[in-house]
Design a protein around this motif. Structure first.
Motif, mmCIF file in Angstrom:
data_model
loop_
_atom_site.group_PDB
_atom_site.id
_atom_site.type_symbol
_atom_site.label_atom_id
_atom_site.label_comp_id
_atom_site.label_asym_id
_atom_site.label_seq_id
_atom_site.Cartn_x
_atom_site.Cartn_y
_atom_site.Cartn_z
ATOM 1 N N ASP A 77 101.561 14.682 -38.849
ATOM 2 C CA ASP A 77 102.804 15.039 -39.540
ATOM 3 C C ASP A 77 103.939 15.214 -38.536
ATOM 4 N N TRP A 78 103.676 15.883 -37.426
ATOM 5 C CA TRP A 78 104.694 16.055 -36.390
ATOM 6 C C TRP A 78 105.050 14.714 -35.755
ATOM 7 N N ARG A 80 104.979 11.793 -37.259
ATOM 8 C CA ARG A 80 105.808 11.080 -38.228
ATOM 9 C C ARG A 80 107.251 11.571 -38.170
ATOM 10 N N ARG A 81 107.452 12.881 -38.102
ATOM 11 C CA ARG A 81 108.812 13.435 -38.019
ATOM 12 C C ARG A 81 109.512 13.013 -36.727
ATOM 13 N N TYR A 82 108.754 13.062 -35.623
ATOM 14 C CA TYR A 82 109.333 12.679 -34.333
ATOM 15 C C TYR A 82 109.748 11.207 -34.334
ATOM 16 N N HIS A 84 110.491 9.328 -36.825
ATOM 17 C CA HIS A 84 111.639 9.147 -37.716
ATOM 18 C C HIS A 84 112.933 9.527 -36.994
ATOM 19 N N LYS A 101 112.426 22.772 -33.854
ATOM 20 C CA LYS A 101 111.584 22.970 -35.035
ATOM 21 C C LYS A 101 110.376 23.849 -34.709
#
Length: 136
Positions: A77-78, A80-82, A84, A101
């Motif tokens: 999940d981290w 994917r955010r990074y 993006h 974050k």
């Protein structure tokens, strides 16, 4: 230390430098205290955001960036955010954003007395549409 990427040194430094979570009414002020927010140069209705302010403890800022990099490496999940953020901005800007974050997440975990799994489950509902009057 239940947060991905956060080990005993980062956790200890965060607790020793922040001292008590009641000092800050919101997570945004924690990011500002650590120095992970951009400087602002505004004039004549035009807003320009610059480099990070670097106010606060340099060691904690370094440890939070390292913790964010480790979280990106091991948590999907981290990651994917990074990715993006890295597609929209530069990688180093994305690293600092992820460090902020981590700092805000650690603050809320500490303030509420939650483990990482609880903070993910309840999470932040900011920006999400309400489904009704609290009744599901």
């Amino acid at each position: 230390m239940t947060h991905p990427g956060v080990g005993p040194i980062t956790a200890l430094a965060f607790v020793m430098i922040i001292m008590t979570p009641e000092r800050f009414p919101c997570g945004k002020q924690v990011g500002s205290y650590v120095g992970l927010i951009p400087c602002e140069d505004s004039s004549a209705g035009r807003q320009r955001l610059g480099h990070i302010s670097k106010q606060g403890n340099a060691l904690l800022r370094f440890l939070l960036v390292e913790a964010a990099q480790a979280a990106v490496r091991y948590d999907p999940d981290w990651r994917r955010r990074y990715l993006h953020l890295a597609m929209r901005r530069e990688r180093r800007i994305a690293k600092v954003a992820m460090a902020r974050k981590v700092a805000v997440r650690l603050y809320w975990m500490w303030r509420n007395g939650w483990e990482y799994s609880q903070s993910v489950e309840f999470g932040s509902h900011a920006g999400q549409l309400a489904t009704g009057h609290g009744v599901k």
